[in-house]
Design a protein around this motif. Structure first.
Motif: not given
Length: 284
Positions: A36-47, A61-63, A66-79
């Motif tokens: 999904x994207x809007x303006x200069x923000x592009x997001x990618x969800x993989x699973x 991943x959120x760019x 074109x610059x990657x600012x966040x790249x990591x796991x989606x946090x789980x609400x509980x263990x």
């Protein structure tokens, strides 16, 4: 102006339940991607989908330009929670990029389901901080009602329209529980309850709850959930006395009781508990 509506809730739960009927589901794992994207923000969800109700490696991943600012796991609400991208069972995206504050800076929303019959639909909302060039997140638990994302007043800022799931099981069984309307704004990393800003919708909801009460009464079903939600709406409108008149009427008619063996508050105890509960949730 935001026109998109997002629905997350009972329909999703039904779709997930349908997964159990997949007779031809392949045992092979499949990696999937939502974008999904809007303006200069592009997001990618993989699973990775390993099977019905079995998802892993949910990653965001959120760019920006074109610059990657966040790249990591989606946090789980509980263990111990499952993390299921909410739209995956229906084959739709679980990812949105929306300007939630109408300030030209889009936020990223990941919708998840964690399993359970009457709970656990939630959104992880990522907001950008320009001073540090980072994204932080907050998690909103919608429980069973889910939400619609829609610009109710057409001012360019969308609202999260939901219902107050804290009423579940409080006065009766889930099947007869009723939830007063609840409307939220996202603001600077927080969720703000703005329901009072939409009195017309609250009045409409109160009317629906009163109609529900009449229907349940006519069918000789438990009315305690509908009465509680109606009273909450009326308190929200500053008309608590009006709401309590229906409570008193139901008491006089002997309707504030459940079936034999029911442990929920009844009679005068119901009225006392309702007043205390509404006060604790700041309805009154």
């Amino acid at each position: 102006m935001v026109e998109r509506t997002r629905i997350l809730g009972p329909a999703l739960v039904a779709a997930l339940a349908g997964l159990l009927c997949w007779a031809s589901f392949s045992a092979a794992s499949t990696t999937k991607t939502d974008t999904a994207s809007l303006g200069q923000v592009q997001a990618k969800l993989t699973y990775t989908q390993n099977g019905p109700y079995d998802y892993s490696d949910v990653h965001i991943q959120i760019d920006r330009a074109g610059h990657t600012v966040l790249d990591g796991p989606v946090p789980a609400p509980c263990s111990q929670c499952m993390i299921i991208p909410a739209g995956a069972p229906a084959g739709i995206s679980s990812l949105q990029v929306v300007d939630l504050e109408h300030d030209g800076e889009p936020e990223v929303i990941v919708d998840l389901f964690t399993g359970g019959a009457h709970c656990c639909t939630l959104s992880v909302i990522y907001g950008y901080h320009s001073a540090t060039d980072t994204y932080t997140h907050r998690t909103q638990d919608w429980r069973d009602p889910g939400y619609n994302l829609v610009d109710i007043d057409h001012d360019g800022r969308p609202e999260f329209r939901s219902s107050d799931a804290r009423f579940a099981y409080e006065f009766t069984a889930y099947a007869f529980s009723a939830f007063p309307i609840q409307i939220w704004h996202y603001s600077a990393g927080s969720m703000i309850d703005v329901t009072k800003s939409f009195p017309d919708l609250v009045r409409r909801d109160a009317k629906a709850k009163r109609a529900q009460y009449r229907h349940l009464k006519a069918a000789h079903y438990d009315v305690r959930g509908a009465v509680a939600a109606y009273a909450a709406d009326e308190y929200r409108l500053g008309r608590g006395a009006v709401g309590m008149r229906l409570v008193d009427r139901a008491f006089r008619d002997g309707l504030l009781h459940g079936p034999k063996g029911d442990v929920a508050p009844s009679g005068r105890k119901y009225i006392k508990r309702l007043r205390s509960f509404l006060r604790s949730l700041h309805y009154r």
